[in-house]
Structures are given as structure tokens and as C-alpha cells.
Write a protein that holds these residues in place. Structure first.
Motif, PDB file in Angstrom:
ATOM      1  N   ASN A 134      30.553  46.886  11.141  1.00  0.00           N
ATOM      2  CA  ASN A 134      29.896  47.975  10.423  1.00  0.00           C
ATOM      3  C   ASN A 134      28.443  47.566  10.153  1.00  0.00           C
ATOM      4  O   ASN A 134      28.179  46.801   9.223  1.00  0.00           O
ATOM      5  CB  ASN A 134      30.617  48.285   9.111  1.00  0.00           C
ATOM      6  N   PRO A 148      20.564  47.363   5.987  1.00  0.00           N
ATOM      7  CA  PRO A 148      20.749  47.390   7.440  1.00  0.00           C
ATOM      8  C   PRO A 148      19.566  46.783   8.201  1.00  0.00           C
ATOM      9  O   PRO A 148      18.408  46.946   7.815  1.00  0.00           O
ATOM     10  CB  PRO A 148      20.865  48.879   7.757  1.00  0.00           C
ATOM     11  N   ARG A 192      20.053  49.394  14.271  1.00  0.00           N
ATOM     12  CA  ARG A 192      20.288  50.838  14.414  1.00  0.00           C
ATOM     13  C   ARG A 192      21.458  51.123  15.330  1.00  0.00           C
ATOM     14  O   ARG A 192      22.022  52.216  15.319  1.00  0.00           O
ATOM     15  CB  ARG A 192      19.025  51.553  14.901  1.00  0.00           C
ATOM     16  N   GLU A 222      26.139  49.454   9.098  1.00  0.00           N
ATOM     17  CA  GLU A 222      25.587  50.205   7.964  1.00  0.00           C
ATOM     18  C   GLU A 222      25.865  49.418   6.691  1.00  0.00           C
ATOM     19  O   GLU A 222      26.670  49.815   5.848  1.00  0.00           O
ATOM     20  CB  GLU A 222      26.182  51.612   7.925  1.00  0.00           C
TER      21      GLU A 222
END
Length: 159
Positions: free
Chosen positions: A116, A122, A125, A118
Motif C-alpha cells: 500500500n 507517500p 505514485r 498510500e
């Protein structure tokens, strides 16, 4: 005018994370204007061991928990890279000339759903699994030699 050659290297830990097919995790940097991809890496905090920093950076950048990886190998020596002169003053407030990195090879024991990017802060991208030999072409040019050396250092474990 800062004499770049006198600046120290930033202590850093890096992670080459490989899946069951011996493909390597790479993330596309959020702050890059190029199509630059890299493996998880980041600074070693004062008093922190390099391996602990590697586990922390892996978590902070990929959301992958420590129990979902196993340590396969550690690079025997630090690897260095210098920033291009035009980036020295822009990155890290001109404090470092580049990085001295301790690298660790981890095998990923989880599934893609355990990744993950996110995270709380972060850095990527996008992410994907890539063939190890493709790494040098994916990284920013000033880190290319370091990635080529890593492939040599971890060659016995990459299949």
C-alpha cells in the motif's frame, strides 16, 4: 559558494524487495518530473541500526510489514552516490553531497494486496514488479552505477 566535495554523505538504508518470481519492487517517485523509479530507501536516524532503518523505510514507503519479509542478504559494504551539482543545494538544504547506503535484500512473503503506497507520507505514485536487469535503465542517471553494483552484489540470490 559551497564546496560540494567537502560535504558529507547522508547515511541511508535501501531495500531490494523480491517476490516469489525474483522480480524486484520499484516505485515511481512522486517528486520526479522524469519517469524515475526506485527501490525503497531513506535516511538512517541517529542511533538507528541500518537494518532497522531498512524495515522502517520499507513500511513507510510501501506499507509492507516486517513480518511479511525475510532477510536474504546484506550488502557487505556501503555504496555511495553523488548528487548532480545542481541538486545538492535543492535537496536536503545543501547539507549532503549524496548518500552512503547500506542495502538489504528481502524476500516478500505477502501478496500484492499487502502493498500500500498510500502511506502517511507517500513517496510513490505507482509501483510494480520488475526484472532485476531492468533496474539500471529505470533509475535516475546519477544512481545508475549504484544499481548496477547492487545487481552484482545480490546476483547469487536473484535467480
Amino acid at each position: 559558494m559551497t564546496d560540494i566535495a567537502t560535504l558529507p554523505y547522508r547515511p541511508c538504508a535501501g531495500v531490494m524487495l523480491i517476490n516469489a518470481e525474483n522480480q524486484v519492487f520499484v516505485g515511481q517517485r512522486l517528486d520526479s518530473v522524469m519517469e524515475a523509479w526506485q527501490m525503497p530507501q531513506g535516511g538512517i536516524d541517529p542511533g538507528e541500526e541500518a537494518l532497522e532503518a531498512a524495515y522502517r523505510e520499507l513500511w513507510e514507503e510501501t506499507g509492507v510489514r516486517r513480518e511479511l519479509v525475510e532477510l536474504v542478504a546484506a550488502a557487505p559494504d556501503e555504496l555511495l552516490y553523488d548528487l548532480p551539482e545542481e541538486l545538492v543545494l535543492r535537496l536536503w538544504k545543501g547539507k549532503w553531497r549524496g548518500q552512503r547506503q547500506r542495502w538489504f535484500l528481502f524476500r516478500f512473503l505477502g501478496t500484492d494486496g499487502d502493498v500500500n503506497i498510500e502511506t502517511a507520507e507517500p513517496e510513490f505514485r505507482a509501483w510494480r514488479w520488475s526484472d532485476p536487469q531492468d533496474l539500471p535503465a529505470m533509475i535516475v542517471p546519477f544512481k545508475r552505477d549504484l544499481y548496477e553494483r547492487l545487481l552484482t552484489v545480490f546476483a547469487d540470490h536473484l535467480g
